[in-house]
Design an enzyme around this catalytic site. Structure first.
Site, PDB file in Angstrom:
ATOM      1  N   ASP A  86      65.820  47.026  16.031  1.00  0.00           N
ATOM      2  CA  ASP A  86      64.765  46.558  16.936  1.00  0.00           C
ATOM      3  C   ASP A  86      64.272  45.231  16.388  1.00  0.00           C
ATOM      4  O   ASP A  86      63.649  45.187  15.322  1.00  0.00           O
ATOM      5  CB  ASP A  86      63.634  47.581  16.988  1.00  0.00           C
ATOM      6  CG  ASP A  86      62.491  47.174  17.921  1.00  0.00           C
ATOM      7  OD1 ASP A  86      62.512  46.025  18.415  1.00  0.00           O
ATOM      8  OD2 ASP A  86      61.588  47.990  18.143  1.00  0.00           O
TER       9      ASP A  86
ATOM     10  N   TYR B 248      59.050  34.360  30.043  1.00  0.00           N
ATOM     11  CA  TYR B 248      60.458  34.201  29.663  1.00  0.00           C
ATOM     12  C   TYR B 248      60.773  32.735  29.397  1.00  0.00           C
ATOM     13  O   TYR B 248      61.405  32.391  28.388  1.00  0.00           O
ATOM     14  CB  TYR B 248      61.338  34.743  30.786  1.00  0.00           C
ATOM     15  CG  TYR B 248      62.821  34.763  30.468  1.00  0.00           C
ATOM     16  CD1 TYR B 248      63.343  35.695  29.578  1.00  0.00           C
ATOM     17  CD2 TYR B 248      63.691  33.859  31.069  1.00  0.00           C
ATOM     18  CE1 TYR B 248      64.710  35.719  29.293  1.00  0.00           C
ATOM     19  CE2 TYR B 248      65.049  33.889  30.789  1.00  0.00           C
ATOM     20  CZ  TYR B 248      65.547  34.812  29.903  1.00  0.00           C
ATOM     21  OH  TYR B 248      66.893  34.838  29.624  1.00  0.00           O
TER      22      TYR B 248
ATOM     23  N   LYS C 131      61.958  31.075  25.749  1.00  0.00           N
ATOM     24  CA  LYS C 131      63.245  30.408  25.590  1.00  0.00           C
ATOM     25  C   LYS C 131      63.080  28.924  25.245  1.00  0.00           C
ATOM     26  O   LYS C 131      63.867  28.367  24.472  1.00  0.00           O
ATOM     27  CB  LYS C 131      64.082  30.573  26.866  1.00  0.00           C
ATOM     28  CG  LYS C 131      64.487  32.021  27.149  1.00  0.00           C
ATOM     29  CD  LYS C 131      65.326  32.614  26.024  1.00  0.00           C
ATOM     30  CE  LYS C 131      65.883  33.972  26.387  1.00  0.00           C
ATOM     31  NZ  LYS C 131      66.738  34.536  25.313  1.00  0.00           N
TER      32      LYS C 131
END
Length: 239
Positions: free
Chosen positions: A53, A145, A149
């Site tokens: 994880d 997101y 990124k």
């Protein structure tokens, strides 16, 4: 020690990560592919499947320790594991934003930090972050997101300045729309809309991402660091 490099790919049980791990196996490298909640058998044949994880430092350390015991110090890290919690800004929650950042950015940081320990001793290494065209091009409903990124670019460039003198490179591969389970689930009309926006007129294939990652991990790319390499059919036009 057998020939081939010691490689660790996170999120190697599906999609882009699986294709990347398979490419390194095919090249004769010694590969650990991590998975979080999937099945170990989904990691490509020939790679050692290790559960990890990336949001948990202890779990990341255990995965690297397993890789080191089996294959020696990790020479190539591909930080691919990621999640999305898409929502329009006014509907987005703090918990969703934190979860995306902790996995996509925090996970990459944890893995790079752990990999760097061995790479500094070896005086060589390749770190490849899997970003996204969305990180620099933007997309509605994907603020968390896109932020996660985009931040990988800054991380790669900071690592380049910090570790470049030790023979370690850090780069970002930014895929566009790629044929995966996620794009396959789109309706035919949605796929047509997206494809019309792509100059190449099609979605990419996971092997096309894997090929670029393999190049950046090769000796031929030893003078490339801090770069963002788009693999998006021209969608982002180098953003």
């Amino acid at each position: 020690m057998p020939e081939g490099r010691s490689v660790l790919v996170t999120g190697a049980d599906r999609g882009i990560g699986r294709a990347i791990a398979a490419a390194f196996v095919a090249a004769g490298d010694r590969v650990v592919g991590t998975y979080r909640t999937g099945r170990p058998e989904d990691v490509p044949e020939g790679a050692l499947a290790v559960q990890a994880d990336v949001t948990d430092t202890t779990s990341v350390d255990a995965a690297f320790t397993r890789a080191e015991e089996a294959h020696g110090p990790v020479e190539v890290l591909v930080a691919n594991a990621g999640v999305t919690r898409d929502a329009l800004l006014l509907r987005a929650t703090d918990d969703d934003f934190a979860a995306v950042l902790d996995t996509n950015l925090g996970g990459a940081h944890r893995c790079a930090r752990r990999a760097a320990k061995g790479m500094v001793r070896l005086k060589r290494g390749r770190i490849v972050f899997i970003g996204s065209v969305v990180g620099l091009y933007g997309s509605p409903g994907q603020t968390s997101y896109a932020a996660s990124k985009a931040a990988l670019v800054g991380m790669a460039r900071a690592l380049t300045r910090e570790l470049g003198g030790r023979g370690i490179t850090a780069n970002v591969v930014a895929p566009g729309y790629i044929h995966t389970a996620m794009t396959d689930a789109l309706s035919e009309s949605q796929q047509e809309v997206y494809q019309k926006a792509i100059p190449a007129g099609r979605f990419g294939e996971v092997d096309e991402i894997a090929g670029v990652v393999a190049f950046l991990a090769s000796d031929a790319a030893g003078y490339i660091s801090g770069a963002v390499v788009p693999v998006d059919g021209g969608l982002g036009m180098g953003h």
